[in-house]
Design an enzyme around this catalytic site. Structure first.
Site, PDB file in Angstrom:
ATOM      1  N   LYS A   9      21.017 -66.221 -12.594  1.00  0.00           N
ATOM      2  CA  LYS A   9      21.417 -67.504 -12.331  1.00  0.00           C
ATOM      3  C   LYS A   9      22.268 -67.971 -13.469  1.00  0.00           C
ATOM      4  CE  LYS A   9      18.475 -70.915 -12.144  1.00  0.00           C
ATOM      5  NZ  LYS A   9      17.217 -71.915 -11.962  1.00  0.00           N
ATOM      6  N   SER A  25      36.825 -65.431  -3.041  1.00  0.00           N
ATOM      7  CA  SER A  25      35.842 -65.271  -4.328  1.00  0.00           C
ATOM      8  C   SER A  25      35.593 -66.578  -4.939  1.00  0.00           C
ATOM      9  CB  SER A  25      36.618 -64.311  -4.935  1.00  0.00           C
ATOM     10  OG  SER A  25      37.580 -64.692  -5.756  1.00  0.00           O
ATOM     11  N   THR A  57      29.769 -65.287  -1.659  1.00  0.00           N
ATOM     12  CA  THR A  57      30.992 -64.691  -1.862  1.00  0.00           C
ATOM     13  C   THR A  57      30.747 -63.508  -2.881  1.00  0.00           C
ATOM     14  OG1 THR A  57      33.160 -65.436  -2.118  1.00  0.00           O
ATOM     15  CG2 THR A  57      31.635 -66.755  -3.420  1.00  0.00           C
ATOM     16  N   TYR A  58      31.872 -63.412  -3.524  1.00  0.00           N
ATOM     17  CA  TYR A  58      31.705 -62.506  -4.743  1.00  0.00           C
ATOM     18  C   TYR A  58      32.655 -62.837  -5.728  1.00  0.00           C
ATOM     19  CZ  TYR A  58      36.476 -61.079  -3.329  1.00  0.00           C
ATOM     20  OH  TYR A  58      37.960 -61.409  -3.126  1.00  0.00           O
ATOM     21  N   GLY A  73      39.621 -69.304  -1.482  1.00  0.00           N
ATOM     22  CA  GLY A  73      39.744 -68.954  -0.014  1.00  0.00           C
ATOM     23  C   GLY A  73      38.820 -69.916   0.757  1.00  0.00           C
ATOM     24  N   ALA A  74      38.260 -69.340   1.983  1.00  0.00           N
ATOM     25  CA  ALA A  74      37.588 -70.144   2.940  1.00  0.00           C
ATOM     26  C   ALA A  74      36.248 -71.136   2.487  1.00  0.00           C
ATOM     27  CB  ALA A  74      36.741 -69.550   4.177  1.00  0.00           C
ATOM     28  N   ALA A  75      35.617 -70.589   1.208  1.00  0.00           N
ATOM     29  CA  ALA A  75      34.695 -71.029   0.432  1.00  0.00           C
ATOM     30  C   ALA A  75      35.063 -72.401  -0.195  1.00  0.00           C
ATOM     31  CB  ALA A  75      34.159 -70.352  -0.435  1.00  0.00           C
TER      32      ALA A  75
END
Length: 126
Positions: A9, A25, A57-58, A73-75
């Site tokens: 974390k 990502s 995501t990654y 991106g979409a995030a």
């Protein structure tokens, strides 16, 4: 049987950029990735403390020492520059592995520089 446990974390990192027109990502300063033990392209969960958004995501590597946390991106619709986020990775462990497991916890400052690391979450007094 395997159970999912917190592997790593990064707690209360600050989003430094959002890039909607990017493949996807979350780019994370390499110092933070290494300290947390998160691998490039590993699935991560992002919990936006500021807005309450949660998404998966990654991770990709951002340049070491830059403090970059870039949601792409979409995030990028789920975060804004300046938002505080928790970035978490999980691992599937069997019972024996779970008994020995200690997560990697990284606590950055407001500039995403590592202030401290730990292996357990401190217990909050009631």
């Amino acid at each position: 049987m395997q159970i999912q446990l917190l592997k790593a974390k990064i707690h209360r990192a600050t989003v430094t950029q959002v890039e909607l027109d990017y493949e996807g990502s979350c780019a994370i300063d390499e110092d933070l990735l290494e300290a947390a033990g998160i691998r490039e392209y590993e699935q991560i969960h992002i919990y936006n403390i500021t807005s309450g958004e949660r998404f998966v995501t990654y991770a990709i590597r951002a340049e070491r020492g830059t403090g970059v946390i870039s949601v792409n991106g979409a995030a990028a619709h789920k975060a804004s520059v300046g938002d505080l986020v928790i970035i978490a990775a999980y691992a599937g462990l069997d019972a024996a592995e779970a008994e020995r497991h200690v997560p990697s916890l990284v606590y950055p400052d407001a500039d995403n520089r590592i202030m401290r690391t730990a292996g357990s979450i401190p217990v909050q007094a009631a």
